[in-house]
Scaffold this motif. Structure first.
Motif, PDB file in Angstrom:
ATOM      1  N   VAL A 142      48.845  37.598  21.359  1.00  0.00           N
ATOM      2  CA  VAL A 142      49.899  36.643  21.681  1.00  0.00           C
ATOM      3  C   VAL A 142      49.614  35.915  22.994  1.00  0.00           C
ATOM      4  O   VAL A 142      49.889  34.738  23.139  1.00  0.00           O
ATOM      5  CB  VAL A 142      51.267  37.369  21.761  1.00  0.00           C
ATOM      6  CG1 VAL A 142      52.355  36.426  22.226  1.00  0.00           C
ATOM      7  CG2 VAL A 142      51.622  37.947  20.402  1.00  0.00           C
ATOM      8  N   ALA A 143      49.030  36.628  23.947  1.00  0.00           N
ATOM      9  CA  ALA A 143      48.787  36.026  25.264  1.00  0.00           C
ATOM     10  C   ALA A 143      47.788  34.881  25.155  1.00  0.00           C
ATOM     11  O   ALA A 143      46.834  34.966  24.392  1.00  0.00           O
ATOM     12  CB  ALA A 143      48.258  37.091  26.215  1.00  0.00           C
ATOM     13  N   PRO A 144      48.009  33.811  25.912  1.00  0.00           N
ATOM     14  CA  PRO A 144      47.061  32.699  25.885  1.00  0.00           C
ATOM     15  C   PRO A 144      45.739  33.055  26.570  1.00  0.00           C
ATOM     16  O   PRO A 144      45.634  34.053  27.284  1.00  0.00           O
ATOM     17  CB  PRO A 144      47.776  31.582  26.656  1.00  0.00           C
ATOM     18  CG  PRO A 144      49.116  32.083  27.000  1.00  0.00           C
ATOM     19  CD  PRO A 144      49.153  33.548  26.785  1.00  0.00           C
ATOM     20  N   CYS A 184      44.383  31.869  29.102  1.00  0.00           N
ATOM     21  CA  CYS A 184      44.511  31.933  30.568  1.00  0.00           C
ATOM     22  C   CYS A 184      44.591  33.375  31.078  1.00  0.00           C
ATOM     23  O   CYS A 184      43.984  33.726  32.083  1.00  0.00           O
ATOM     24  CB  CYS A 184      45.796  31.229  30.996  1.00  0.00           C
ATOM     25  SG  CYS A 184      45.528  29.745  31.925  1.00  0.00           S
ATOM     26  N   PHE A 185      45.395  34.184  30.385  1.00  0.00           N
ATOM     27  CA  PHE A 185      45.627  35.563  30.839  1.00  0.00           C
ATOM     28  C   PHE A 185      44.315  36.347  30.858  1.00  0.00           C
ATOM     29  O   PHE A 185      43.948  36.970  31.856  1.00  0.00           O
ATOM     30  CB  PHE A 185      46.654  36.229  29.913  1.00  0.00           C
ATOM     31  CG  PHE A 185      47.026  37.625  30.316  1.00  0.00           C
ATOM     32  CD1 PHE A 185      47.701  37.850  31.506  1.00  0.00           C
ATOM     33  CD2 PHE A 185      46.720  38.705  29.510  1.00  0.00           C
ATOM     34  CE1 PHE A 185      48.054  39.138  31.884  1.00  0.00           C
ATOM     35  CE2 PHE A 185      47.066  39.994  29.882  1.00  0.00           C
ATOM     36  CZ  PHE A 185      47.734  40.211  31.064  1.00  0.00           C
ATOM     37  N   LYS A 201      41.843  35.315  33.565  1.00  0.00           N
ATOM     38  CA  LYS A 201      42.085  35.911  34.886  1.00  0.00           C
ATOM     39  C   LYS A 201      41.518  37.330  34.928  1.00  0.00           C
ATOM     40  O   LYS A 201      40.902  37.729  35.911  1.00  0.00           O
ATOM     41  CB  LYS A 201      43.581  35.942  35.183  1.00  0.00           C
ATOM     42  CG  LYS A 201      44.219  34.573  35.286  1.00  0.00           C
ATOM     43  CD  LYS A 201      43.668  33.799  36.469  1.00  0.00           C
ATOM     44  CE  LYS A 201      43.992  32.325  36.396  1.00  0.00           C
ATOM     45  NZ  LYS A 201      43.168  31.573  35.424  1.00  0.00           N
ATOM     46  N   LEU A 202      41.720  38.081  33.850  1.00  0.00           N
ATOM     47  CA  LEU A 202      41.213  39.457  33.829  1.00  0.00           C
ATOM     48  C   LEU A 202      39.693  39.472  33.952  1.00  0.00           C
ATOM     49  O   LEU A 202      39.111  40.413  34.463  1.00  0.00           O
ATOM     50  CB  LEU A 202      41.610  40.171  32.531  1.00  0.00           C
ATOM     51  CG  LEU A 202      43.094  40.314  32.215  1.00  0.00           C
ATOM     52  CD1 LEU A 202      43.308  41.311  31.097  1.00  0.00           C
ATOM     53  CD2 LEU A 202      43.869  40.753  33.444  1.00  0.00           C
ATOM     54  N   ARG A 203      39.068  38.426  33.449  1.00  0.00           N
ATOM     55  CA  ARG A 203      37.611  38.366  33.470  1.00  0.00           C
ATOM     56  C   ARG A 203      37.087  37.858  34.809  1.00  0.00           C
ATOM     57  O   ARG A 203      35.880  37.723  35.012  1.00  0.00           O
ATOM     58  CB  ARG A 203      37.150  37.450  32.338  1.00  0.00           C
ATOM     59  CG  ARG A 203      35.730  37.692  31.953  1.00  0.00           C
ATOM     60  CD  ARG A 203      35.439  37.164  30.571  1.00  0.00           C
ATOM     61  NE  ARG A 203      34.013  37.214  30.309  1.00  0.00           N
ATOM     62  CZ  ARG A 203      33.482  37.114  29.112  1.00  0.00           C
ATOM     63  NH1 ARG A 203      34.256  36.942  28.065  1.00  0.00           N
ATOM     64  NH2 ARG A 203      32.176  37.158  28.953  1.00  0.00           N
ATOM     65  N   GLN A 204      37.986  37.533  35.712  1.00  0.00           N
ATOM     66  CA  GLN A 204      37.632  37.042  37.048  1.00  0.00           C
ATOM     67  C   GLN A 204      36.770  35.790  36.978  1.00  0.00           C
ATOM     68  O   GLN A 204      35.772  35.655  37.678  1.00  0.00           O
ATOM     69  CB  GLN A 204      36.942  38.134  37.878  1.00  0.00           C
ATOM     70  CG  GLN A 204      37.774  39.410  37.957  1.00  0.00           C
ATOM     71  CD  GLN A 204      37.267  40.378  39.004  1.00  0.00           C
ATOM     72  OE1 GLN A 204      37.504  40.209  40.192  1.00  0.00           O
ATOM     73  NE2 GLN A 204      36.570  41.409  38.573  1.00  0.00           N
ATOM     74  N   ASN A 205      37.180  34.874  36.099  1.00  0.00           N
ATOM     75  CA  ASN A 205      36.546  33.555  36.097  1.00  0.00           C
ATOM     76  C   ASN A 205      37.215  32.684  37.150  1.00  0.00           C
ATOM     77  O   ASN A 205      38.417  32.805  37.377  1.00  0.00           O
ATOM     78  CB  ASN A 205      36.737  32.879  34.743  1.00  0.00           C
ATOM     79  CG  ASN A 205      36.034  33.618  33.625  1.00  0.00           C
ATOM     80  OD1 ASN A 205      34.999  34.249  33.851  1.00  0.00           O
ATOM     81  ND2 ASN A 205      36.593  33.540  32.425  1.00  0.00           N
ATOM     82  N   VAL A 206      36.434  31.794  37.752  1.00  0.00           N
ATOM     83  CA  VAL A 206      37.056  30.754  38.567  1.00  0.00           C
ATOM     84  C   VAL A 206      37.673  29.761  37.590  1.00  0.00           C
ATOM     85  O   VAL A 206      37.046  29.367  36.604  1.00  0.00           O
ATOM     86  CB  VAL A 206      36.009  30.062  39.468  1.00  0.00           C
ATOM     87  CG1 VAL A 206      36.638  28.900  40.224  1.00  0.00           C
ATOM     88  CG2 VAL A 206      35.417  31.068  40.432  1.00  0.00           C
ATOM     89  N   CYS A 207      38.922  29.374  37.853  1.00  0.00           N
ATOM     90  CA  CYS A 207      39.645  28.487  36.937  1.00  0.00           C
ATOM     91  C   CYS A 207      38.846  27.192  36.741  1.00  0.00           C
ATOM     92  O   CYS A 207      38.378  26.581  37.698  1.00  0.00           O
ATOM     93  CB  CYS A 207      41.031  28.181  37.490  1.00  0.00           C
ATOM     94  SG  CYS A 207      41.997  27.095  36.435  1.00  0.00           S
ATOM     95  N   PRO A 251      45.723  27.413  28.832  1.00  0.00           N
ATOM     96  CA  PRO A 251      47.119  27.832  28.984  1.00  0.00           C
ATOM     97  C   PRO A 251      47.934  27.755  27.697  1.00  0.00           C
ATOM     98  O   PRO A 251      48.986  28.389  27.598  1.00  0.00           O
ATOM     99  CB  PRO A 251      47.686  26.843  30.008  1.00  0.00           C
ATOM    100  CG  PRO A 251      46.503  26.244  30.691  1.00  0.00           C
ATOM    101  CD  PRO A 251      45.374  26.277  29.715  1.00  0.00           C
TER     102      PRO A 251
END
Lengths: 259, 362, 276
Positions: A164-166, A168-169, A172-178, A189
């Motif tokens: 369900v989570a997009p 984006c979530f 972040k867990l993967r520690q990518n720079v946005c 998102p």
């Protein structure tokens, strides 16, 4: 205990999703220990009929774009207890559906040239537009670990829970720079996750191969894409890569800002 | 409080000593940013880092971990053992030290969380003072987490030529004396140390919140229509909670392993922003709306958990969530706004609400 | 810190054995479980986490009284992965148990008083624990009334036990939303039953459990019968995942249902906008 009978069928697609089963290298022995594969043209020497197997679960790869596809899919549905839309083409229409937004004759002419009169194709549809679909495995291609979890879940008797989570979530867990912070654009998102943000991890913004996440904030996505230089046409093209026919018109308008 | 001095060129030898005895975590560069991760080669250590993408929380509460391994046939189960060596966190900024203190409270409230404490037990924590603001979004000064605090064994404060190190507790003393790398902090270092501390106070002097009333202000603003407006800028994607040093919410799922012989009961980070977070098996979703979920997160940070643990606020102002948020939503903004919701309107709403509980469907 | 580390609790299930299954309705069955090494040691209103390896865990309230020897009952509706898998099990099967968790009904506050139990649908399952407790210690309670509501006669839970409850000097009133001609009892919402009973506000406590939509209507009716909020207990459903106040899923404003609930005294949650 009787093994779960599974089948793989392929329609309009690059046949890359099927490969993800073969790519489950360290788990493949566990998988074939738990299920019986009754049809898998890409990876078997079986020479019998193509759509005549009874299966507990059939994985349908590819979109439906010909009358032949449609008839074959109906047969598969009748002979299968459960149908899985397997990968973006089957799930959303996928890349193939881009042509739904263009003039069909012009497209055919461009692709097939002088052979065009032999080609009979219809608009590209996802599997769910033709038969009832029980589960969807998303992605272009599907995620092999997700496929393995799906299969083991079936064997254990567990209903599949859609991510369900997009994106984006997980990004972040993967520690990518946005991607936006790097000056790019991304649909992360508003797109359904489960891919562990593989594209952003390799520096490329999300194009939405897993379809939209539930309840996406489309006006906000439009504003942010606009602020990063994407106009309505560019947003439309970005969406069309995988979702040309998968997003209802009202939502498409909300995202692109164009009627 | 005992202060020692560590010359700059003793930092790496010290890190190497710790890395031999602990699983060594520290800040390192990754793709134009910094991550706080387990590092095998201590020369990757970057004590000049600004902030890290994820906080050091994951050392003790990994994004995904196995809670129990269960034999599907016999149902025999056990919790997986942690690798033998305890963890050392090297170079934790004050906001994240406070974050760890908050985690300890959340995971320590009875019944305490065993998997967390197995990782957390005997951990050696080295703090590192911030002398400049890491990014514009941070608001550590507004929640008073810019000073050393939380569970550190050593606290490093940068001065000319090295660090003045505050030792705390038995482990801090022991590791310092066994290393043989520290020097007695002389008068000149102490002066330098005081100056640095003054500079830190001046740099972090933006107080924008009234912490004394924050939690009651926030709870009062619960019925404010402003949350819906704020939610226009929210994707409900959960990025904010993923990067948060104090968020602990998780999901638990079973996975099948070892040729369908074993089940692994795994927990993975979850987020109260995700749509189905408060949904029950029957289908009822107790926070259906994006605005309800966004408000819940802000309330958790500013009121609920703060009240639960007797703190003024449960947010450490690290600035990661407004930095990660594409809608640029900051807890600071929500916390500041809550003061504007007038008491009179609140009282009216509360009375309405309680009456509604018993009369709305008259 | 060392205290927390020393007394920390793991998420390991204990083994129980499924001793018997009794189908109740099309969707619900009663499962009797035995713990080999200990009594469950629960209070009426508490819940356990039941689990099957490879499927997962689900919170289920305990449907039998601690006064009953040997094992405990779980009334389980087929609603998700775990509950569906449990419905496929045969006696002798193993089921993982964690718990009991949460705060149940404060029995002390009910003793020496009139007790009005209001159960909608599956809400009767956790309340059966309290009802059995009362029947086993009937003299400790004054007048006891049970109001039961269900969608149809077919979805009524434990109808075969009402007679035994009545024989212990307990008034049992039943209503259904929709019925066929063969149904001779009340038809209509459960709140109608509240108007029909005697309520002495000073000496009565009420314990309510049902679907989320039910509470407001019932509370309104109880208020009309002048029952004070501190004489009303509600058992609330949320998504309890860890049972230890950690995972956040069951939170109602600042409260964790798995620690502070699932049974709450109404005056303590009336001000919480997320409670009802």
């Amino acid at each position: 205990m009787k093994k779960l009978r599974i089948a793989f069928y392929s329609f309009t697609s690059c046949e890359g999703c099927q490969l993800s089963l073969l790519e489950c290298e360290d788990q493949i022995l566990d998988i074939v220990g738990a299920v019986e594969i009754v049809r898998f043209r890409e990876a078997s020497s079986f020479k019998g009929g193509e759509f005549d197997a009874d299966a507990d679960v059939s994985f349908i790869e590819g979109s439906i774009s010909t009358a032949h596809d449609e008839a074959a899919l109906q047969t598969v549905r009748m002979r299968s207890k459960k149908i899985v839309a397997f990968g973006a083409c089957a799930d959303l229409g996928g890349v193939n559906a881009i042509r739904n937004r263009q003039d069909a004759e012009v497209v055919k002419e461009r692709v097939y040239g002088k052979y065009v009169k032999w080609i009979h194709t219809s608009a590209v549809r996802p599997v769910s537009a033709v038969v009832h679909v029980d589960y969807a495995l998303h992605g272009c291609p599907v995620d092999k670990d997700e496929l393995a979890r799906f299969l083991f879940g079936l064997v254990a008797g567990r209903r599949w829970a859609e991510p369900v989570a997009p994106v984006c979530f997980e990004c972040k867990l993967r520690q990518n720079v946005c991607i936006f912070h790097k000056g790019g654009t991304c649909l992360g998102p508003i797109v359904r996750g489960g891919c562990r943000a593989i594209c952003p991890a390799y520096g490329s913004g999300c194009d939405g191969c897993r379809g939209l996440a539930p309840d996406p904030n489309l006006p906000l996505m439009r504003r942010i894409l606009r602020d990063h230089g994407l106009g309505p046409d560019e947003i439309g093209r970005r969406l069309d890569l995988f979702n040309a026919s998968a997003v209802p018109d009202a939502m498409r308008r909300e995202l692109t800002g164009r009627a | 409080m005992r202060l020692l001095f560590l010359p700059e060129n003793h930092v790496l030898p010290l890190a190497r000593l710790l890395a031999a005895r602990y699983r060594f975590w520290g800040p390192a560069a990754k793709g134009g940013a910094f991550v706080f991760e387990e590092i095998a080669d201590v020369s990757r250590l970057r004590l000049d880092y600004s902030t890290t993408l994820l906080p050091p929380k994951q050392a003790f509460l990994p994004p995904r971990e196995i809670l129990a391994r269960i034999d599907i046939e016999t149902h025999e189960c056990r919790s997986p053992a942690r690798p033998g060596k305890p963890i050392a966190l090297f170079g934790v900024h004050p906001c994240d030290l406070h974050g760890l203190a908050h985690l300890d409270l959340a995971m320590g409230e009875p019944p305490a969380d065993a998997p967390y404490w197995r990782a957390r037990k005997d951990a050696f924590i080295v703090g590192l003072a911030c002398v400049q603001r890491c990014m514009p979004e941070s608001f550590c000064d507004s929640v008073e987490s810019h000073r050393a605090g939380g569970p550190f064994d050593w606290m490093f404060t940068p001065v000319a030529g090295g660090y003045v190190v505050e030792l705390r507790g038995e482990a801090g003393e022991r590791e310092a004396s066994e290393s043989g790398l520290f020097e007695v902090a002389g008068e000149s270092w102490k002066k330098n140390y005081d100056e640095t501390r003054d500079r830190i106070e001046k740099t972090f002097s933006g107080r924008r919140l009234n912490l004394a009333s924050l939690s009651s202000d926030l709870e009062r603003s619960f019925q404010d229509g402003w949350w819906e407006k704020l939610a226009d800028r929210c994707f409900s994607c959960g990025a904010c909670t993923a990067v948060c040093p104090t968020c602990v919410c998780f999901d638990v799922q079973d996975e099948i392993a070892e040729g369908c012989r074993m089940a692994e009961r795994c927990r993975s980070w979850d987020s109260c922003l995700i749509r189905n977070f408060a949904e029950v098996a029957g289908g009822e979703n107790f926070r259906k709306l994006r605005s309800e979920r966004l408000r819940h997160r802000m309330m958790r940070q500013g009121a609920y958990l703060a009240g639960r643990f007797g703190l003024p606020v449960f947010c450490v102002g690290c600035g990661r969530c407004p930095h990660a948020c594409l809608g640029k939503i900051s807890p600071l903004e929500a916390f500041e706004h809550s003061r504007k919701f007038p008491i009179r309107r609140y009282a009216q709403r509360l009375v309405e609400h309680i009456k509604n509980g018993v009369t709305r469907h008259e | 810190m060392s205290d927390a580390a020393g007394s920390a609790v793991d998420y390991l299930p204990e083994l129980s054995t499924l001793a018997a299954v009794r189908p109740l309705t099309a969707a619900e069955s009663l499962f009797h479980l035995d713990m080999p090494h200990r009594a469950l040691g629960h209070h009426p209103g508490q819940f356990v986490q039941v689990s099957l390896p490879g499927i997962g865990e689900a919170p289920i309230s305990i449907a039998s009284s601690p006064t009953r020897p040997a094992g405990f009952d779980l009334c389980i509706r087929r609603a998700g992965n775990v509950t569906e898998a449990i419905h496929r099990l045969k006696p002798g099967a193993k089921i993982g148990i964690r718990g009991p968790f949460g705060r149940g009904v404060p029995i002390d506050d009910c003793m020496g008083r009139n007790v009005v139990i209001i159960a909608g649908g599956l809400g009767l399952a956790p309340l059966r624990s309290l009802i059995q407790y009362i029947t086993d210690h009937r003299s400790r309670f004054k007048a006891v009334t049970i109001l039961i509501g269900a969608r149809t006669p077919e979805t009524l839970l434990f109808p075969d036990e009402y007679g035994a409850w009545r024989s212990r000097d307990i008034k049992v009133e039943v209503t259904v939303d929709v019925s066929k001609e063969t149904w001779l009892g009340h038809v209509g919402v459960i709140t109608n039953l509240i108007s029909r009973i005697d309520v002495d506000p000073d000496t009565t406590v009420s314990i309510v459990c049902g679907p989320p939509i039910m509470y407001r209507f019932v509370l309104r009716k109880l208020a009309r019968r002048n029952l004070q909020n501190d004489h009303i207990y509600l058992s609330l459903e949320r998504r309890m995942k860890c049972g230890m106040g950690k995972c956040g899923h069951c939170q109602i404003n600042g409260l964790y249902v798995c620690l502070e609930g699932p049974v709450f005294r109404y005056d303590r949650i009336a001000h919480l906008p997320e409670a009802l």
